[in-house]
Design a protein around this motif. Sequence first.
Motif, PDB file in Angstrom:
ATOM      1  N   ARG A 227     109.776  17.649  42.953  1.00 32.12           N
ATOM      2  CA  ARG A 227     109.410  18.730  42.029  1.00 32.12           C
ATOM      3  C   ARG A 227     108.007  18.519  41.470  1.00 32.12           C
ATOM      4  O   ARG A 227     107.558  17.390  41.285  1.00 32.12           O
ATOM      5  CB  ARG A 227     110.393  18.797  40.850  1.00 32.12           C
ATOM      6  N   GLU A 228     107.345  19.648  41.195  1.00 33.96           N
ATOM      7  CA  GLU A 228     106.013  19.628  40.609  1.00 33.96           C
ATOM      8  C   GLU A 228     106.068  19.035  39.195  1.00 33.96           C
ATOM      9  O   GLU A 228     107.012  19.278  38.449  1.00 33.96           O
ATOM     10  CB  GLU A 228     105.527  21.080  40.546  1.00 33.96           C
ATOM     11  N   LEU A 229     105.065  18.246  38.836  1.00 32.46           N
ATOM     12  CA  LEU A 229     104.985  17.710  37.480  1.00 32.46           C
ATOM     13  C   LEU A 229     104.672  18.821  36.493  1.00 32.46           C
ATOM     14  O   LEU A 229     103.930  19.759  36.815  1.00 32.46           O
ATOM     15  CB  LEU A 229     103.886  16.648  37.375  1.00 32.46           C
ATOM     16  N   ASP A 230     105.197  18.713  35.291  1.00 34.62           N
ATOM     17  CA  ASP A 230     104.839  19.635  34.220  1.00 34.62           C
ATOM     18  C   ASP A 230     103.359  19.449  33.909  1.00 34.62           C
ATOM     19  O   ASP A 230     102.832  18.336  34.025  1.00 34.62           O
ATOM     20  CB  ASP A 230     105.691  19.332  32.980  1.00 34.62           C
ATOM     21  N   VAL A 231     102.682  20.509  33.496  1.00 34.91           N
ATOM     22  CA  VAL A 231     101.241  20.414  33.227  1.00 34.91           C
ATOM     23  C   VAL A 231     100.926  19.392  32.144  1.00 34.91           C
ATOM     24  O   VAL A 231      99.849  18.800  32.138  1.00 34.91           O
ATOM     25  CB  VAL A 231     100.617  21.787  32.866  1.00 34.91           C
ATOM     26  N   ASP A 232     101.854  19.163  31.226  1.00 35.95           N
ATOM     27  CA  ASP A 232     101.622  18.198  30.144  1.00 35.95           C
ATOM     28  C   ASP A 232     102.268  16.841  30.407  1.00 35.95           C
ATOM     29  O   ASP A 232     102.465  16.052  29.494  1.00 35.95           O
ATOM     30  CB  ASP A 232     102.120  18.784  28.817  1.00 35.95           C
ATOM     31  N   HIS A 233     102.565  16.559  31.657  1.00 42.96           N
ATOM     32  CA  HIS A 233     103.239  15.315  32.027  1.00 42.96           C
ATOM     33  C   HIS A 233     102.499  14.077  31.501  1.00 42.96           C
ATOM     34  O   HIS A 233     103.129  13.111  31.070  1.00 42.96           O
ATOM     35  CB  HIS A 233     103.377  15.240  33.553  1.00 42.96           C
ATOM     36  N   PHE A 234     101.186  14.095  31.525  1.00 48.00           N
ATOM     37  CA  PHE A 234     100.390  12.934  31.118  1.00 48.00           C
ATOM     38  C   PHE A 234      99.811  13.085  29.706  1.00 48.00           C
ATOM     39  O   PHE A 234      98.923  12.315  29.322  1.00 48.00           O
ATOM     40  CB  PHE A 234      99.253  12.696  32.127  1.00 48.00           C
TER      41      PHE A 234
ATOM     42  N   HIS B  95      96.934  17.437  39.823  1.00 46.85           N
ATOM     43  CA  HIS B  95      98.148  16.708  40.214  1.00 46.85           C
ATOM     44  C   HIS B  95      98.379  16.848  41.717  1.00 46.85           C
ATOM     45  O   HIS B  95      98.723  15.876  42.389  1.00 46.85           O
ATOM     46  CB  HIS B  95      99.371  17.227  39.445  1.00 46.85           C
ATOM     47  N   ALA B  96      98.179  18.054  42.230  1.00 46.34           N
ATOM     48  CA  ALA B  96      98.367  18.282  43.668  1.00 46.34           C
ATOM     49  C   ALA B  96      97.338  17.505  44.487  1.00 46.34           C
ATOM     50  O   ALA B  96      97.673  16.928  45.533  1.00 46.34           O
ATOM     51  CB  ALA B  96      98.281  19.771  43.984  1.00 46.34           C
TER      52      ALA B  96
END
Length: 193
Positions: free
Chosen positions: A55-62, A44-45
Amino acid sequence: MSNKIIIFNGPPRSGKDTGGETISKSFPRAKRLKFSDPLKKATHAAFDLRHVDGRELDVDHFERVKDVPLTEFFGSTPRQAYINYSELHMKVLYGKDVWGHIFMNTVERHQDTIFTVPEGGFIEEVETILKRGIPAKDVLFIRVRRQGCSFEGDSRSYLNPESLGIEVLDLDNTELFSYQNDVISTATSWLNS
């Protein structure tokens, strides 16, 4: 009591996450930890993906669209972007065991925890757990099988860590309630042995 690690191995959509969640909800000391969480954050980064407010996306965003080509990944699926970042970048630069070492950095900060890992797919990660000091008797490896699920298009496969001295059990995920009961009884029996 020392840390215990329960690793689920199976193709996409076979029930690995369900197995891990079942243990996490059934045992107060259990904590879900994925080899892929740092990979997803790093990917993501690399693509500069974040919420509008920064804010950083949650690891399970996708997670729900992981097999859908997305413009955010320049037409690639999230799954393929994660695989590419891991296989073509991190493992090339830091070795095939890099995610095992990153995983163990987290494990070593805890005591008396049952870690559920719903995605064991590379023997190097399992070997690294042992090399970093977790005894084989404190690792349970559950291979999950489910009709219609395969490793086609995935960089992972079924593993055979028996030669490492790790207990390995095969579970069939044919019906949710039965599978969850099998997971709980398997984990309970192993933890009490």
